[in-house]
Motif scaffolding. Structure first.
Motif, PDB file in Angstrom:
ATOM      1  N   ARG A 172       0.841  -1.202   0.000  1.00 21.26           N
ATOM      2  CA  ARG A 172       0.000   0.000   0.000  1.00 21.26           C
ATOM      3  C   ARG A 172       0.877   1.253   0.000  1.00 21.26           C
ATOM      4  NH1 ARG A 172      -0.625   2.140   5.252  1.00 21.26           N
ATOM      5  NH2 ARG A 172       0.333   0.877   6.889  1.00 21.26           N
ATOM      6  N   GLY A 173       0.522   2.219  -0.822  1.00 22.26           N
ATOM      7  CA  GLY A 173       1.271   3.465  -0.902  1.00 22.26           C
ATOM      8  C   GLY A 173       2.560   3.385  -1.696  1.00 22.26           C
ATOM      9  N   GLU A 174       2.854   2.251  -2.321  1.00 18.96           N
ATOM     10  CA  GLU A 174       4.123   2.085  -3.024  1.00 18.96           C
ATOM     11  C   GLU A 174       3.956   2.157  -4.544  1.00 18.96           C
ATOM     12  OE1 GLU A 174       6.951  -0.661  -0.129  1.00 18.96           O
ATOM     13  OE2 GLU A 174       5.974  -1.573  -1.867  1.00 18.96           O
ATOM     14  N   VAL A 175       5.077   2.445  -5.199  1.00 22.33           N
ATOM     15  CA  VAL A 175       5.176   2.369  -6.657  1.00 22.33           C
ATOM     16  C   VAL A 175       6.348   1.456  -6.992  1.00 22.33           C
ATOM     17  CG1 VAL A 175       5.567   3.621  -8.806  1.00 22.33           C
ATOM     18  CG2 VAL A 175       4.256   4.690  -6.961  1.00 22.33           C
ATOM     19  N   VAL A 176       6.084   0.401  -7.752  1.00 25.57           N
ATOM     20  CA  VAL A 176       7.135  -0.515  -8.199  1.00 25.57           C
ATOM     21  C   VAL A 176       7.450  -0.210  -9.658  1.00 25.57           C
ATOM     22  CG1 VAL A 176       7.679  -2.910  -8.756  1.00 25.57           C
ATOM     23  CG2 VAL A 176       6.627  -2.357  -6.568  1.00 25.57           C
ATOM     24  N   THR A 177       8.722   0.019  -9.957  1.00 28.69           N
ATOM     25  CA  THR A 177       9.165   0.301 -11.320  1.00 28.69           C
ATOM     26  C   THR A 177      10.049  -0.839 -11.803  1.00 28.69           C
ATOM     27  OG1 THR A 177       9.122   2.690 -10.921  1.00 28.69           O
ATOM     28  CG2 THR A 177      10.383   1.912 -12.816  1.00 28.69           C
ATOM     29  N   ILE A 178       9.632  -1.468 -12.877  1.00 28.75           N
ATOM     30  CA  ILE A 178      10.436  -2.513 -13.515  1.00 28.75           C
ATOM     31  C   ILE A 178      11.195  -1.868 -14.666  1.00 28.75           C
ATOM     32  CG2 ILE A 178      10.401  -4.729 -14.715  1.00 28.75           C
ATOM     33  CD1 ILE A 178       7.880  -5.421 -13.206  1.00 28.75           C
ATOM     34  N   ARG A 179      12.504  -1.858 -14.565  1.00 29.69           N
ATOM     35  CA  ARG A 179      13.366  -1.212 -15.556  1.00 29.69           C
ATOM     36  C   ARG A 179      13.813  -2.255 -16.578  1.00 29.69           C
ATOM     37  NH1 ARG A 179      15.255   3.733 -13.695  1.00 29.69           N
ATOM     38  NH2 ARG A 179      17.113   3.544 -14.997  1.00 29.69           N
ATOM     39  N   VAL A 180      13.415  -2.039 -17.827  1.00 31.68           N
ATOM     40  CA  VAL A 180      13.663  -3.015 -18.894  1.00 31.68           C
ATOM     41  C   VAL A 180      14.508  -2.351 -19.983  1.00 31.68           C
ATOM     42  CG1 VAL A 180      12.610  -4.641 -20.505  1.00 31.68           C
ATOM     43  CG2 VAL A 180      11.400  -4.005 -18.397  1.00 31.68           C
ATOM     44  N   PRO A 181      15.812  -2.625 -20.041  1.00 29.87           N
ATOM     45  CA  PRO A 181      16.654  -2.032 -21.091  1.00 29.87           C
ATOM     46  C   PRO A 181      16.300  -2.592 -22.474  1.00 29.87           C
ATOM     47  CG  PRO A 181      17.969  -2.879 -19.256  1.00 29.87           C
ATOM     48  CD  PRO A 181      16.592  -3.429 -19.096  1.00 29.87           C
ATOM     49  N   THR A 182      16.503  -1.780 -23.491  1.00 29.27           N
ATOM     50  CA  THR A 182      16.367  -2.295 -24.849  1.00 29.27           C
ATOM     51  C   THR A 182      17.460  -3.332 -25.091  1.00 29.27           C
ATOM     52  OG1 THR A 182      17.714  -0.436 -25.649  1.00 29.27           O
ATOM     53  CG2 THR A 182      15.320  -0.191 -25.743  1.00 29.27           C
ATOM     54  N   HIS A 183      17.137  -4.333 -25.903  1.00 37.64           N
ATOM     55  CA  HIS A 183      18.079  -5.426 -26.167  1.00 37.64           C
ATOM     56  C   HIS A 183      18.623  -5.303 -27.583  1.00 37.64           C
ATOM     57  CE1 HIS A 183      19.745  -9.481 -26.440  1.00 37.64           C
ATOM     58  NE2 HIS A 183      19.620  -9.559 -25.122  1.00 37.64           N
ATOM     59  N   PRO A 184      19.930  -5.527 -27.780  1.00 33.16           N
ATOM     60  CA  PRO A 184      20.514  -5.393 -29.125  1.00 33.16           C
ATOM     61  C   PRO A 184      19.842  -6.285 -30.159  1.00 33.16           C
ATOM     62  CG  PRO A 184      22.244  -5.580 -27.466  1.00 33.16           C
ATOM     63  CD  PRO A 184      20.946  -5.857 -26.764  1.00 33.16           C
ATOM     64  N   GLU A 185      19.299  -7.424 -29.732  1.00 26.25           N
ATOM     65  CA  GLU A 185      18.682  -8.361 -30.672  1.00 26.25           C
ATOM     66  C   GLU A 185      17.175  -8.167 -30.783  1.00 26.25           C
ATOM     67  OE1 GLU A 185      19.735 -12.251 -29.429  1.00 26.25           O
ATOM     68  OE2 GLU A 185      21.906 -11.956 -29.690  1.00 26.25           O
ATOM     69  N   GLY A 186      16.619  -7.215 -30.049  1.00 20.46           N
ATOM     70  CA  GLY A 186      15.171  -7.014 -30.064  1.00 20.46           C
ATOM     71  C   GLY A 186      14.755  -5.768 -30.822  1.00 20.46           C
ATOM     72  N   LYS A 187      13.460  -5.715 -31.153  1.00 17.56           N
ATOM     73  CA  LYS A 187      12.883  -4.563 -31.828  1.00 17.56           C
ATOM     74  C   LYS A 187      11.711  -3.973 -31.051  1.00 17.56           C
ATOM     75  CE  LYS A 187      14.172  -5.839 -36.565  1.00 17.56           C
ATOM     76  NZ  LYS A 187      13.649  -6.114 -37.945  1.00 17.56           N
ATOM     77  N   ARG A 188      11.167  -4.726 -30.096  1.00 19.20           N
ATOM     78  CA  ARG A 188      10.052  -4.224 -29.314  1.00 19.20           C
ATOM     79  C   ARG A 188      10.020  -4.901 -27.956  1.00 19.20           C
ATOM     80  NH1 ARG A 188       8.002  -7.372 -33.202  1.00 19.20           N
ATOM     81  NH2 ARG A 188       7.762  -5.540 -34.528  1.00 19.20           N
ATOM     82  N   VAL A 189       9.400  -4.238 -26.997  1.00 17.93           N
ATOM     83  CA  VAL A 189       9.219  -4.799 -25.663  1.00 17.93           C
ATOM     84  C   VAL A 189       7.760  -5.229 -25.529  1.00 17.93           C
ATOM     85  CG1 VAL A 189       8.634  -2.566 -24.617  1.00 17.93           C
ATOM     86  CG2 VAL A 189       9.581  -4.388 -23.194  1.00 17.93           C
ATOM     87  N   CYS A 190       7.540  -6.305 -24.790  1.00 15.77           N
ATOM     88  CA  CYS A 190       6.185  -6.822 -24.560  1.00 15.77           C
ATOM     89  C   CYS A 190       5.981  -7.042 -23.067  1.00 15.77           C
ATOM     90  CB  CYS A 190       5.961  -8.144 -25.300  1.00 15.77           C
ATOM     91  SG  CYS A 190       6.249  -8.052 -27.088  1.00 15.77           S
ATOM     92  N   TRP A 191       4.756  -6.864 -22.608  1.00 18.28           N
ATOM     93  CA  TRP A 191       4.459  -7.073 -21.189  1.00 18.28           C
ATOM     94  C   TRP A 191       3.092  -7.721 -21.019  1.00 18.28           C
ATOM     95  CZ3 TRP A 191       4.854  -2.173 -23.397  1.00 18.28           C
ATOM     96  CH2 TRP A 191       3.651  -1.476 -23.557  1.00 18.28           C
ATOM     97  N   GLU A 192       2.961  -8.482 -19.956  1.00 19.06           N
ATOM     98  CA  GLU A 192       1.699  -9.089 -19.543  1.00 19.06           C
ATOM     99  C   GLU A 192       1.669  -9.070 -18.022  1.00 19.06           C
ATOM    100  OE1 GLU A 192       1.610 -12.474 -23.141  1.00 19.06           O
ATOM    101  OE2 GLU A 192       2.239 -12.983 -21.102  1.00 19.06           O
ATOM    102  N   PHE A 193       0.522  -8.753 -17.439  1.00 20.52           N
ATOM    103  CA  PHE A 193       0.446  -8.761 -15.980  1.00 20.52           C
ATOM    104  C   PHE A 193      -0.992  -8.934 -15.508  1.00 20.52           C
ATOM    105  CE2 PHE A 193      -0.273  -4.311 -16.998  1.00 20.52           C
ATOM    106  CZ  PHE A 193      -1.222  -3.886 -16.068  1.00 20.52           C
ATOM    107  N   ALA A 194      -1.104  -9.385 -14.265  1.00 22.59           N
ATOM    108  CA  ALA A 194      -2.403  -9.572 -13.620  1.00 22.59           C
ATOM    109  C   ALA A 194      -2.207  -9.421 -12.117  1.00 22.59           C
ATOM    110  CB  ALA A 194      -2.989 -10.936 -13.960  1.00 22.59           C
ATOM    111  N   THR A 195      -3.302  -9.197 -11.405  1.00 21.66           N
ATOM    112  CA  THR A 195      -3.260  -9.053  -9.948  1.00 21.66           C
ATOM    113  C   THR A 195      -4.353  -9.889  -9.312  1.00 21.66           C
ATOM    114  OG1 THR A 195      -4.622  -7.055 -10.168  1.00 21.66           O
ATOM    115  CG2 THR A 195      -2.250  -6.730  -9.928  1.00 21.66           C
ATOM    116  N   ASP A 196      -4.207 -10.124  -8.021  1.00 20.87           N
ATOM    117  CA  ASP A 196      -5.232 -10.842  -7.257  1.00 20.87           C
ATOM    118  C   ASP A 196      -6.228  -9.847  -6.670  1.00 20.87           C
ATOM    119  OD1 ASP A 196      -4.171 -13.346  -7.712  1.00 20.87           O
ATOM    120  OD2 ASP A 196      -2.984 -13.376  -5.861  1.00 20.87           O
ATOM    121  N   ASP A 197      -7.499 -10.067  -6.907  1.00 21.16           N
ATOM    122  CA  ASP A 197      -8.600  -9.401  -6.187  1.00 21.16           C
ATOM    123  C   ASP A 197      -8.806  -7.925  -6.489  1.00 21.16           C
ATOM    124  OD1 ASP A 197      -9.040 -11.862  -4.897  1.00 21.16           O
ATOM    125  OD2 ASP A 197      -7.570 -11.352  -3.346  1.00 21.16           O
ATOM    126  N   TYR A 198      -7.747  -7.147  -6.682  1.00 15.39           N
ATOM    127  CA  TYR A 198      -7.912  -5.696  -6.820  1.00 15.39           C
ATOM    128  C   TYR A 198      -7.127  -5.167  -8.021  1.00 15.39           C
ATOM    129  CZ  TYR A 198      -9.301  -6.439  -1.962  1.00 15.39           C
ATOM    130  OH  TYR A 198      -9.899  -6.919  -0.827  1.00 15.39           O
TER     131      TYR A 198
END
Length: 250
Positions: free
Chosen positions: A112-138
Motif C-alpha cells: 500500500r502506498g508504493e510504486v514498483v518500477t520494472i526497468r527493462v533495457p532495450t536489447h541489441p537483438e530485439g525490436k520491441r518490448v512486450c508485457w503481460e500482468f495480472a493481480t489478485d482481487d484488486y
C-alpha cells in the motif's frame, strides 16, 4: 497682441511635442533590432551573440539552448513524443497466474502506498518490448515510460519507492507516515513530472488487472530503458499481488 509670457509657453509646448515625436522615431528604429537579438539559429553548432546596450559586452551562447533560455526561462527541452503502444487483454487468468507462479521473479507484492518500477533495457537483438500482468482481487495503476539513456546492461531490475518522485532520490526521513498522500491522481493519469523527465509511452491509469490479463507491446524508439510502473500509491489499506511477464521480440 501676444504677450511674452504666452510666446514662451507656446515655444515650450512646441519643443516638448518635437521631443516626443523624435523619441517615437527612435523607438521604432530600435524595436526590430531588439527583436533580432533574440532570434535563435535553426541549426545545431551555430552560435548566438548578444551585445549589452549598457556595457557593450558580447555574450556568446550555443544554439543548442532553447529560445526560452535566451528570454530568461531555463526550462529543459521536453523528451520527444513517443509512438503509441499496442494494448490488449485476455481472459485466461488462472492459466496465466499458474504458469508465472512457478517461475522465478515473476510474482511480487506491491505494498500500500508504493510504486514498483520494472526497468527493462532495450536489447541489441530485439525490436520491441512486450508485457503481460495480472493481480489478485484488486486493480492497480500501470503506465510505461522511456528513459533515453545509454544501456550498459540488459538486466531487468525492480525498484520500489513510496511515490514516483522518490525513485532517484534517497529518503531524507525514515519516519513512517500513517496515511501517505497519493503520489498522483491515478484516475486522471500520470503526474506531470514524469512526463517532463521521460518519454511517455502510456500514462499511469488504474487497470482492471484482477479481471483480465493486461498485455501490450511497444516498438523500440531507440536505445534506452523502459520504465514499467505499477502504482499502488492511491491505496491506503490494500497490498496488491502482482504477476508479470516482460520480454522482447525481434
Amino acid at each position: 497682441m501676444v504677450s511674452p509670457v504666452s510666446e514662451d509657453a507656446t515655444e515650450d509646448v512646441r519643443k516638448a511635442r518635437g521631443a516626443l515625436e523624435a523619441q517615437a522615431l527612435v523607438d521604432q528604429e530600435l524595436l526590430p533590432a531588439e527583436m533580432a537579438k533574440y532570434q535563435v539559429p535553426q541549426w545545431p553548432g551555430d552560435i548566438v551573440m548578444i551585445q549589452s546596450e549598457h556595457t557593450g559586452a558580447v555574450d556568446i551562447l550555443s544554439a543548442d539552448l532553447e529560445s526560452a533560455d535566451l528570454l530568461g526561462d531555463h526550462r529543459k527541452a521536453s523528451p520527444p513524443l513517443m509512438a503509441p503502444p499496442c494494448i490488449w487483454t485476455f481472459a485466461k487468468m488462472k492459466e496465466f497466474k499458474s504458469k508465472l507462479g512457478k517461475e522465478k521473479n515473476s510474482r511480487l507484492v506491491v505494498k500500500r502506498g508504493e510504486v514498483v518500477t520494472i526497468r527493462v533495457p532495450t536489447h541489441p537483438e530485439g525490436k520491441r518490448v512486450c508485457w503481460e500482468f495480472a493481480t489478485d482481487d484488486y486493480d492497480i495503476g500501470f503506465g510505461v515510460y522511456f528513459d533515453w539513456t545509454p544501456v550498459t546492461s540488459t538486466d531487468i531490475t525492480v525498484q520500489v519507492s513510496e511515490s514516483s518522485e522518490d525513485e532517484d532520490e534517497d529518503e531524507e526521513e525514515e519516519e513512517e507516515i500513517e496515511d501517505p498522500v497519493p503520489a498522483g491522481d491515478v484516475e486522471r493519469g500520470s503526474r506531470s513530472s514524469l512526463r517532463g523527465r521521460y518519454g511517455e509511452v502510456m500514462p499511469v491509469y488504474r487497470r482492471d488487472s484482477h479481471r483480465d490479463v493486461q498485455a501490450g507491446s511497444h516498438d523500440y524508439p531507440g536505445e534506452g530503458i523502459y520504465l514499467l510502473k505499477f502504482d499502488n500509491s492511491y491505496s491506503l489499506l490494500r497490498n496488491k499481488t502482482l504477476y508479470f511477464h516482460v520480454y522482447y521480440t525481434s
